[in-house]
Design a protein around this motif. Structure first.
Motif, mmCIF file in Angstrom:
data_model
loop_
_atom_site.group_PDB
_atom_site.id
_atom_site.type_symbol
_atom_site.label_atom_id
_atom_site.label_comp_id
_atom_site.label_asym_id
_atom_site.label_seq_id
_atom_site.Cartn_x
_atom_site.Cartn_y
_atom_site.Cartn_z
ATOM 1 N N GLY A 17 0.832 -1.194 0.000
ATOM 2 C CA GLY A 17 0.000 0.000 0.000
ATOM 3 C C GLY A 17 0.864 1.239 0.000
ATOM 4 N N ASP A 18 0.917 1.902 -1.137
ATOM 5 C CA ASP A 18 1.689 3.140 -1.230
ATOM 6 C C ASP A 18 0.960 4.268 -0.528
ATOM 7 O OD1 ASP A 18 3.811 2.143 -2.605
ATOM 8 O OD2 ASP A 18 3.115 2.777 -4.560
ATOM 9 N N PRO A 19 1.686 5.318 -0.159
ATOM 10 C CA PRO A 19 1.006 6.476 0.420
ATOM 11 C C PRO A 19 -0.040 7.005 -0.562
ATOM 12 C CG PRO A 19 3.389 6.723 0.592
ATOM 13 C CD PRO A 19 3.124 5.522 -0.265
ATOM 14 N N PRO A 20 -1.246 7.261 -0.090
ATOM 15 C CA PRO A 20 -2.283 7.751 -0.999
ATOM 16 C C PRO A 20 -1.974 9.146 -1.524
ATOM 17 C CG PRO A 20 -3.139 7.520 1.244
ATOM 18 C CD PRO A 20 -1.719 7.087 1.267
ATOM 19 N N LEU A 21 -2.374 9.378 -2.744
ATOM 20 C CA LEU A 21 -2.254 10.693 -3.354
ATOM 21 C C LEU A 21 -3.497 11.473 -2.957
ATOM 22 C CD1 LEU A 21 -0.728 12.578 -5.251
ATOM 23 C CD2 LEU A 21 -1.994 11.543 -7.146
ATOM 24 N N ARG A 56 9.097 4.681 5.318
ATOM 25 C CA ARG A 56 10.532 4.875 5.617
ATOM 26 C C ARG A 56 11.407 4.445 4.437
ATOM 27 N NH1 ARG A 56 14.386 7.047 9.151
ATOM 28 N NH2 ARG A 56 16.268 5.990 8.512
ATOM 29 N N LEU A 57 11.137 3.274 3.871
ATOM 30 C CA LEU A 57 11.929 2.794 2.736
ATOM 31 C C LEU A 57 11.741 3.675 1.504
ATOM 32 C CD1 LEU A 57 11.622 -1.080 3.044
ATOM 33 C CD2 LEU A 57 13.683 0.292 3.274
ATOM 34 N N LEU A 58 10.516 4.127 1.285
ATOM 35 C CA LEU A 58 10.282 5.024 0.150
ATOM 36 C C LEU A 58 11.028 6.341 0.337
ATOM 37 C CD1 LEU A 58 6.500 4.390 -0.557
ATOM 38 C CD2 LEU A 58 8.453 3.636 -1.940
ATOM 39 N N ASP A 59 11.039 6.867 1.566
ATOM 40 C CA ASP A 59 11.800 8.084 1.856
ATOM 41 C C ASP A 59 13.283 7.873 1.544
ATOM 42 O OD1 ASP A 59 9.514 9.374 2.718
ATOM 43 O OD2 ASP A 59 9.995 9.217 4.863
ATOM 44 N N ASP A 60 13.809 6.711 1.954
ATOM 45 C CA ASP A 60 15.223 6.394 1.714
ATOM 46 C C ASP A 60 15.541 6.292 0.220
ATOM 47 O OD1 ASP A 60 15.572 6.341 4.449
ATOM 48 O OD2 ASP A 60 15.704 4.146 4.591
ATOM 49 N N GLU A 61 14.547 5.933 -0.584
ATOM 50 C CA GLU A 61 14.720 5.789 -2.029
ATOM 51 C C GLU A 61 14.426 7.082 -2.792
ATOM 52 O OE1 GLU A 61 15.852 3.111 -3.907
ATOM 53 O OE2 GLU A 61 16.439 2.399 -1.914
ATOM 54 N N GLY A 62 14.176 8.166 -2.064
ATOM 55 C CA GLY A 62 13.895 9.444 -2.709
ATOM 56 C C GLY A 62 12.463 9.590 -3.186
ATOM 57 N N LEU A 63 11.570 8.747 -2.665
ATOM 58 C CA LEU A 63 10.156 8.804 -3.038
ATOM 59 C C LEU A 63 9.319 9.236 -1.839
ATOM 60 C CD1 LEU A 63 10.008 5.492 -5.091
ATOM 61 C CD2 LEU A 63 9.968 7.820 -6.003
ATOM 62 N N SER A 64 9.678 10.361 -1.257
ATOM 63 C CA SER A 64 8.996 10.812 -0.039
ATOM 64 C C SER A 64 7.648 11.468 -0.318
ATOM 65 C CB SER A 64 9.884 11.781 0.738
ATOM 66 O OG SER A 64 10.230 12.877 -0.083
ATOM 67 N N ASP A 65 7.409 11.851 -1.544
ATOM 68 C CA ASP A 65 6.163 12.512 -1.915
ATOM 69 C C ASP A 65 5.245 11.513 -2.618
ATOM 70 O OD1 ASP A 65 4.601 15.077 -2.435
ATOM 71 O OD2 ASP A 65 4.865 14.299 -4.481
#
Length: 156
Positions: A17-21, A56-65
């Motif tokens: 589940g990705d962060p919702p837009l 957290r992992l998405l933030d580390d991969e540069g996908l914080s937004d």
């Protein structure tokens, strides 16, 4: 279930589940949604990755937004998480109407489930619902509303 593509031949067992837009003016909508989405999907037999670990992992991969996440190719998530599918959710409506002594909140979610193997869209759906806190006996009607919207969506 709503319309959209369905491909059951992939037989996924896990859902990321990705962060919702959140395209609404309600700044808390995404947080409310993330806190409720895992349970209904897990109750249908899918492994759901913990939301805080995913963030957290998405933030580390540069996908914080969330916008960046939704633009990313679904196949990018398999090496990071070992997931079969990724669910993209857009919150397109979240508004309240206040009439004398009652309040009604209307929400609308667009779901897209994509294969992390091929990047193909496996399934899409839209759910729109309303709730009125005065009509609920629950401790948290907003959480109940979001959970109902997730349960109303039949995952492949």
């Amino acid at each position: 279930m709503g319309g959209g593509a369905k491909r059951r031949h992939e037989n996924p067992s896990s859902v990321l589940g990705d962060p919702p837009l959140n395209t609404t003016v309600n700044v808390d909508a995404a947080d409310y949604f993330v806190s409720t989405i895992s349970r209904p999907i897990a109750e249908r037999g899918y492994y759901v990755f913990p939301a805080h670990m995913v963030k957290r992992l998405l933030d580390d991969e540069g996908l914080s937004d969330a916008g960046l996440v939704h633009q990313a190719d679904a196949s990018r998530f398999a090496p990071l998480f070992g997931c079969d599918t990724v669910m993209f959710v857009e919150i397109s409506r979240w508004d309240s109407q206040y009439i004398v002594i009652t309040t009604s909140t209307n929400v609308e979610f667009h779901y897209t489930l994509k294969s992390c193997d091929t990047g193909a869209t496996l399934w899409t759906d839209t759910q729109a619902m309303s709730y009125s806190p005065q009509a609920s006996n629950s401790g948290n009607p907003l959480v109940d509303l979001i959970a109902q919207a997730v349960v109303a969506v039949t995952c492949p």
